[in-house]
Design a protein around this motif. Sequence first.
Motif, PDB file in Angstrom:
ATOM      1  N   VAL A  38       6.458  62.818 -42.756  1.00 29.93           N
ATOM      2  CA  VAL A  38       6.996  63.870 -43.280  1.00 29.93           C
ATOM      3  C   VAL A  38       6.439  64.038 -44.972  1.00 29.93           C
ATOM      4  O   VAL A  38       6.863  62.918 -45.660  1.00 29.93           O
ATOM      5  CB  VAL A  38       8.522  63.782 -43.310  1.00 29.93           C
ATOM      6  CG1 VAL A  38       9.283  65.037 -44.094  1.00 29.93           C
ATOM      7  CG2 VAL A  38       8.806  63.867 -42.112  1.00 29.93           C
ATOM      8  N   LEU A  39       5.948  65.032 -45.649  1.00 27.36           N
ATOM      9  CA  LEU A  39       5.617  65.333 -46.790  1.00 27.36           C
ATOM     10  C   LEU A  39       6.803  66.144 -47.402  1.00 27.36           C
ATOM     11  O   LEU A  39       7.250  67.402 -46.859  1.00 27.36           O
ATOM     12  CB  LEU A  39       4.472  66.308 -47.045  1.00 27.36           C
ATOM     13  CG  LEU A  39       3.058  65.229 -46.399  1.00 27.36           C
ATOM     14  CD1 LEU A  39       2.040  66.250 -46.634  1.00 27.36           C
ATOM     15  CD2 LEU A  39       3.054  63.812 -46.831  1.00 27.36           C
ATOM     16  N   PHE A  40       7.527  65.764 -48.751  1.00 28.35           N
ATOM     17  CA  PHE A  40       8.673  66.332 -49.158  1.00 28.35           C
ATOM     18  C   PHE A  40       8.214  67.233 -50.419  1.00 28.35           C
ATOM     19  O   PHE A  40       7.598  66.264 -51.499  1.00 28.35           O
ATOM     20  CB  PHE A  40       9.730  65.476 -49.444  1.00 28.35           C
ATOM     21  CG  PHE A  40      10.381  64.798 -48.409  1.00 28.35           C
ATOM     22  CD1 PHE A  40      11.415  65.377 -47.763  1.00 28.35           C
ATOM     23  CD2 PHE A  40       9.918  63.631 -47.897  1.00 28.35           C
ATOM     24  CE1 PHE A  40      11.908  64.968 -46.588  1.00 28.35           C
ATOM     25  CE2 PHE A  40      10.641  63.063 -46.725  1.00 28.35           C
ATOM     26  CZ  PHE A  40      11.587  63.703 -46.122  1.00 28.35           C
ATOM     27  N   LEU A  41       8.087  68.468 -50.461  1.00 28.93           N
ATOM     28  CA  LEU A  41       7.679  69.174 -51.675  1.00 28.93           C
ATOM     29  C   LEU A  41       8.614  69.533 -52.475  1.00 28.93           C
ATOM     30  O   LEU A  41      10.022  69.698 -52.050  1.00 28.93           O
ATOM     31  CB  LEU A  41       7.235  70.629 -51.337  1.00 28.93           C
ATOM     32  CG  LEU A  41       5.643  70.582 -50.876  1.00 28.93           C
ATOM     33  CD1 LEU A  41       5.299  69.417 -49.637  1.00 28.93           C
ATOM     34  CD2 LEU A  41       5.034  71.822 -50.359  1.00 28.93           C
ATOM     35  N   GLY A  42       8.608  69.511 -53.845  1.00 27.24           N
ATOM     36  CA  GLY A  42       9.758  69.638 -54.948  1.00 27.24           C
ATOM     37  C   GLY A  42      10.018  70.970 -55.060  1.00 27.24           C
ATOM     38  O   GLY A  42       8.939  71.877 -55.137  1.00 27.24           O
TER      39      GLY A  42
END
Length: 241
Positions: free
Chosen positions: A23-27
């Motif tokens: 999972v990549l978490f974007l701000g």
Amino acid sequence: MKVKIYGIQKLTLLDYPGHLAAVLFLGGCNFRCPFCQNGPLVLDLESSDPLDQEEIFSFLKKRASILEGVCVSGGEPTLYGDLPLLFEKLKGMGYLTKLDTNGTNPGMLRMLLKEGLLDYAAMDIKGGRKNYLKIAGLEASKGESLLEKVSESVNLLLESHISFEFRTTAVKGLHTREDFLDIVQWIPGDFPYYLQTFQDCQGVLQKNHSFQPFSYEEMEEFLGLVQEKIPRAQLRGIDGQ
């Protein structure tokens, strides 16, 4: 605006159904849901630096023989204008791709679907229409246009050829049974829909809150209401199952 990745979960068995994934978490986010568990990704971006994307993609390249998919979450990923470039890169590495979204940018969702960049999408339905802005932490002036955008995104997924799910996190102190009665009038149909209850954690956006999880019995009651119009609705990740 260029994509900024502030976090990575290197292995998940839950976020991409049926597949090993990262999972990549974007701000950044256009909502201020007081119960959001990723509060720092919404409010505190100035106090932290984004991750080095070269290192992230080096990791993903090395794990391509093990991992099957990558989930792009947030925050709200569709705020980034170059989001399609991120998905193009992930697809080019051979990954299945999943988007987590609040559905407020149907234009971006339409583009991703049209370009064949998504294999799976999970979209939040925050609550009933009358309660939506309160649950999302927004002012009343944004109401009509926001709900129109959410409805447009719902229809885009219903008409698409990818796998998708809708989901609602139920929060005692914000939601009532009227929310679920309205949701099924708003978006009835034969599709996957998950009810999950609030879980407190350190990252919750609103500090010193009084929110609580609903009991398993209460969630079962909500599920019964929903299944009358959305027969494939299920509970997810709730003690007592």
